[in-house]
Design a protein around this motif. Structure first.
Motif, PDB file in Angstrom:
ATOM      1  N   GLU A 126       0.813  -1.213   0.000  1.00 26.99           N
ATOM      2  CA  GLU A 126       0.000   0.000   0.000  1.00 26.99           C
ATOM      3  C   GLU A 126       0.845   1.261   0.000  1.00 26.99           C
ATOM      4  O   GLU A 126       0.299   2.362  -0.103  1.00 26.99           O
ATOM      5  CB  GLU A 126      -0.905   0.006   1.235  1.00 26.99           C
ATOM      6  CG  GLU A 126      -1.909  -1.105   1.226  1.00 26.99           C
ATOM      7  CD  GLU A 126      -2.859  -1.013   2.417  1.00 26.99           C
ATOM      8  OE1 GLU A 126      -3.106   0.110   2.887  1.00 26.99           O
ATOM      9  OE2 GLU A 126      -3.321  -2.066   2.877  1.00 26.99           O
ATOM     10  N   PHE A 127       2.165   1.135   0.148  1.00 35.74           N
ATOM     11  CA  PHE A 127       3.025   2.321   0.221  1.00 35.74           C
ATOM     12  C   PHE A 127       4.162   2.185  -0.787  1.00 35.74           C
ATOM     13  O   PHE A 127       5.312   1.986  -0.413  1.00 35.74           O
ATOM     14  CB  PHE A 127       3.586   2.471   1.639  1.00 35.74           C
ATOM     15  CG  PHE A 127       2.507   2.587   2.680  1.00 35.74           C
ATOM     16  CD1 PHE A 127       2.069   1.471   3.365  1.00 35.74           C
ATOM     17  CD2 PHE A 127       1.932   3.811   2.954  1.00 35.74           C
ATOM     18  CE1 PHE A 127       1.080   1.568   4.320  1.00 35.74           C
ATOM     19  CE2 PHE A 127       0.936   3.913   3.910  1.00 35.74           C
ATOM     20  CZ  PHE A 127       0.510   2.786   4.592  1.00 35.74           C
ATOM     21  N   PRO A 128       3.841   2.296  -2.103  1.00 33.82           N
ATOM     22  CA  PRO A 128       4.927   2.170  -3.079  1.00 33.82           C
ATOM     23  C   PRO A 128       5.812   3.399  -3.055  1.00 33.82           C
ATOM     24  O   PRO A 128       5.365   4.503  -2.759  1.00 33.82           O
ATOM     25  CB  PRO A 128       4.173   2.059  -4.406  1.00 33.82           C
ATOM     26  CG  PRO A 128       2.904   2.782  -4.183  1.00 33.82           C
ATOM     27  CD  PRO A 128       2.552   2.613  -2.741  1.00 33.82           C
ATOM     28  N   ALA A 129       7.091   3.190  -3.411  1.00 35.59           N
ATOM     29  CA  ALA A 129       8.012   4.319  -3.443  1.00 35.59           C
ATOM     30  C   ALA A 129       7.687   5.196  -4.636  1.00 35.59           C
ATOM     31  O   ALA A 129       7.491   4.716  -5.741  1.00 35.59           O
ATOM     32  CB  ALA A 129       9.451   3.808  -3.533  1.00 35.59           C
ATOM     33  N   LYS A 130       7.617   6.486  -4.397  1.00 35.44           N
ATOM     34  CA  LYS A 130       7.261   7.399  -5.472  1.00 35.44           C
ATOM     35  C   LYS A 130       8.465   7.589  -6.377  1.00 35.44           C
ATOM     36  O   LYS A 130       9.566   7.813  -5.892  1.00 35.44           O
ATOM     37  CB  LYS A 130       6.841   8.739  -4.879  1.00 35.44           C
ATOM     38  CG  LYS A 130       5.809   9.471  -5.691  1.00 35.44           C
ATOM     39  CD  LYS A 130       5.228  10.642  -4.923  1.00 35.44           C
ATOM     40  CE  LYS A 130       6.292  11.645  -4.560  1.00 35.44           C
ATOM     41  NZ  LYS A 130       5.706  12.939  -4.159  1.00 35.44           N
ATOM     42  N   GLU A 131       8.264   7.493  -7.726  1.00 33.51           N
ATOM     43  CA  GLU A 131       9.398   7.682  -8.627  1.00 33.51           C
ATOM     44  C   GLU A 131       9.772   9.153  -8.636  1.00 33.51           C
ATOM     45  O   GLU A 131       8.924  10.032  -8.772  1.00 33.51           O
ATOM     46  CB  GLU A 131       9.046   7.201 -10.028  1.00 33.51           C
ATOM     47  CG  GLU A 131       7.670   7.639 -10.479  1.00 33.51           C
ATOM     48  CD  GLU A 131       7.337   7.111 -11.857  1.00 33.51           C
ATOM     49  OE1 GLU A 131       6.708   6.046 -11.936  1.00 33.51           O
ATOM     50  OE2 GLU A 131       7.729   7.771 -12.821  1.00 33.51           O
ATOM     51  N   LYS A 132      11.069   9.428  -8.511  1.00 32.15           N
ATOM     52  CA  LYS A 132      11.518  10.813  -8.390  1.00 32.15           C
ATOM     53  C   LYS A 132      11.861  11.360  -9.771  1.00 32.15           C
ATOM     54  O   LYS A 132      12.582  10.748 -10.533  1.00 32.15           O
ATOM     55  CB  LYS A 132      12.764  10.865  -7.503  1.00 32.15           C
ATOM     56  CG  LYS A 132      12.469  10.471  -6.067  1.00 32.15           C
ATOM     57  CD  LYS A 132      13.620  10.849  -5.157  1.00 32.15           C
ATOM     58  CE  LYS A 132      13.574  10.102  -3.869  1.00 32.15           C
ATOM     59  NZ  LYS A 132      12.538  10.321  -2.975  1.00 32.15           N
ATOM     60  N   LYS A 133      11.318  12.518 -10.046  1.00 30.98           N
ATOM     61  CA  LYS A 133      11.634  13.174 -11.307  1.00 30.98           C
ATOM     62  C   LYS A 133      12.609  14.295 -11.032  1.00 30.98           C
ATOM     63  O   LYS A 133      12.484  15.013 -10.042  1.00 30.98           O
ATOM     64  CB  LYS A 133      10.350  13.778 -11.908  1.00 30.98           C
ATOM     65  CG  LYS A 133       9.390  12.770 -12.478  1.00 30.98           C
ATOM     66  CD  LYS A 133       8.287  13.496 -13.239  1.00 30.98           C
ATOM     67  CE  LYS A 133       7.433  12.491 -13.981  1.00 30.98           C
ATOM     68  NZ  LYS A 133       6.271  13.089 -14.570  1.00 30.98           N
TER      69      LYS A 133
END
Lengths: 91, 110
Positions: B90-97
């Motif tokens: 439920e807490f995927p790592a957010k892809e960083k731009k």
């Protein structure tokens, strides 16, 4: 003008903001009630002593629990103690 | 005292000077001054023993309120972290731009 002055011709009103239901005498501010003063300061001193004693007990208990938990790397330590450790300088 | 269960003993106790203590001591002091003012006495100068006693009571209560507050928030934090640990899906790592990908091209109008 207070209402009491309107209704009574006598000038015995004492013009206080509140009245006590227990005493009928006028509060005398020139001679302090030393018993009450000493009781107030004494109970305040007792409360401060209780506070400092409670604080030292808490600090001692915390140090004991922390030292005993240092050996085991279980979840309790990881999630409960370590975040608090960062805020503490000297343990 | 009796409000914090055994589990909370492992938390660092609040220092003697803490926010809740100061605030409640101020509340006690102001209530003593209000009591003076209502009885047409000079608010600051009269009844110093009353002011001191009420401020002390406020400080004392504030210390225990701080202790209970620390315990409550620590418990909530622990439960929340446990949930996050048990449900990683439920807490995927957010892809960083990088900023270069987000920023739009700049066309100056001078």
């Amino acid at each position: 003008m207070t209402f009491s002055r309107l209704f009574s011709g006598a000038a015995f009103v004492s013009r206080v903001g509140s009245r006590s239901a227990f005493t009928s005498s006028k509060p005398d501010s020139a001679n302090p009630n030393w018993l009450r003063v000493s009781l107030a300061f004494g109970s305040a001193a007792v409360l401060w002593g209780l506070l400092f004693k409670q604080h030292s007990t808490d600090v001692h208990e915390y140090k004991v629990v922390f030292r005993s938990c240092l050996s085991g790397m279980h979840l309790f330590v990881r999630f409960f103690l370590f975040p608090r450790l960062l805020a503490l300088n000297s343990v | 005292m009796g409000f914090v269960p055994e589990l909370g003993k492992s938390l660092p106790p609040p220092s003697i000077a803490n926010r809740n203590s100061v605030w409640l001591a101020g509340v006690g002091w102001c209530s003593a001054m209000l009591h003076n003012a209502i009885n047409h006495r000079p608010p600051l100068k009269s009844g110093v023993h009353r002011q001191f006693l009420l401020a002390t009571i406020g400080w004392f209560i504030g210390y225990h309120v701080s202790k209970y507050e620390n315990y409550t928030y620590a418990k909530l934090d622990r439960d929340m972290n446990e949930y996050v640990r048990l449900h990683p899906e439920e807490f995927p790592a957010k892809e960083k731009k990088t900023f270069a990908e987000i920023v739009e091209p700049f066309h100056p109008v001078r």
